[in-house]
Design an enzyme around this catalytic site. Structure first.
Site, PDB file in Angstrom:
ATOM      1  CB  THR A  11      -0.940  -0.203   1.170  1.00  0.00           C
ATOM      2  OG1 THR A  11      -1.746  -1.289   1.249  1.00  0.00           O
ATOM      3  CG2 THR A  11      -1.617   1.304   1.350  1.00  0.00           C
ATOM      4  N   GLY A  12       0.390   2.128  -0.747  1.00  0.00           N
ATOM      5  CA  GLY A  12       1.154   3.481  -0.610  1.00  0.00           C
ATOM      6  C   GLY A  12       1.596   3.756  -2.118  1.00  0.00           C
TER       7      GLY A  12
ATOM      8  CD  GLU B 258       1.500  -1.564   4.292  1.00  0.00           C
ATOM      9  OE1 GLU B 258       1.456  -0.765   3.205  1.00  0.00           O
ATOM     10  OE2 GLU B 258       2.211  -1.492   5.426  1.00  0.00           O
TER      11      GLU B 258
ATOM     12  CE  LYS C  92      10.080   7.064   1.612  1.00  0.00           C
ATOM     13  NZ  LYS C  92      10.283   8.030   0.286  1.00  0.00           N
TER      14      LYS C  92
ATOM     15  N   GLY D  95       0.927   4.818   5.946  1.00  0.00           N
ATOM     16  CA  GLY D  95      -0.568   4.889   5.163  1.00  0.00           C
ATOM     17  C   GLY D  95      -1.559   4.083   6.120  1.00  0.00           C
TER      18      GLY D  95
END
Length: 223
Positions: free
Chosen positions: A32-33, A107, A125, A101
């Site tokens: 997700t994201g 996840e 990151k 998120g």
């Protein structure tokens, strides 16, 4: 390259990595994201090459379905070769912070099932020590104050994420000002607090492969 271009580059690199290993029975786990969204868009061009996907959030499921990719419930899937997702932070050992998120629990579940966890991220990151990005913790709503007090005892500065409910109906507390030198231990300590569903440290089950987008191209890091 812009951050969006770096995300698209690592998303394409992930598709290129998994595509030769997929067949018409393969099911792919999808995170997700914004970076995961780039992966979905790149993967959709090859949707005839695999069976479908397992989504880690309602938003991801909607995007997959919009591309015509079948979405399966995880409980109906016996084997998941790959899980591809982004991260908010990664160290050189591929321990991650995720959950910006608010999809961290699902996840983490999908990552636990997958044989290979591929993390895709832009170069910003990758950090020497986790914790500059606030650590998300999913919490049962009635336990919010109790959990916050326990997080203070662990050295953190907990902040309730206003106006956010997870897909599981829970709240998020973001823990600031943590220098996480032992992520495996801290992940276990936070998860042991009564009322915590899980936290955004992916250290007990880190990524297996990190595809990192840089100005020089996509770099591959392994544990």
């Amino acid at each position: 390259m812009t951050q969006d271009q770096l995300k698209q580059a690592v998303a394409q690199a992930a598709v290129d990595f998994i595509l030769p290993k997929l067949d018409d029975k393969s099911i792919v786990g999808v995170g997700t994201g914004s970076t995961a969204n780039c992966f979905i868009d790149a993967l959709a061009k090859h949707k005839a090459a695999f069976d479908g996907a397992v989504a880690s959030s309602q938003a991801t499921a909607a995007r997959l379905k919009a591309h015509g990719i079948p979405v399966y419930e995880l409980n109906t899937v016996s084997d998941l070769e790959f899980y591809v997702d982004g991260a908010d932070e990664s160290d050189e050992h591929l321990n991650l912070i995720k959950g910006g998120g608010a999809a961290l629990t699902r996840e983490k579940i999908v990552a636990a099932v997958a044989n290979t966890f591929i993390c895709i991220a832009d170069g910003s990151k990758l950090v020497p020590v986790l914790g500059a990005f606030p650590l998300p913790v999913e919490v049962i709503p009635m336990a919010r104050s109790h959990v916050a007090r326990q997080l203070v005892k662990l050295g953190g500065d907990p902040v309730y994420r206003e106006g956010v409910l997870t897909d599981n109906g829970n709240i998020i507390i973001d823990v600031h000002n943590m220098s996480i030198t032992n992520p495996v231990e801290l992940e276990a300590q936070i998860n042991a607090i009564v009322g915590v569903v899980t936290n955004g440290l992916f250290a007990a089950r880190p990524a297996d492969l990190l595809l990192l987008g840089t100005a020089e191209g996509v770099k591959t890091l392994t544990r």
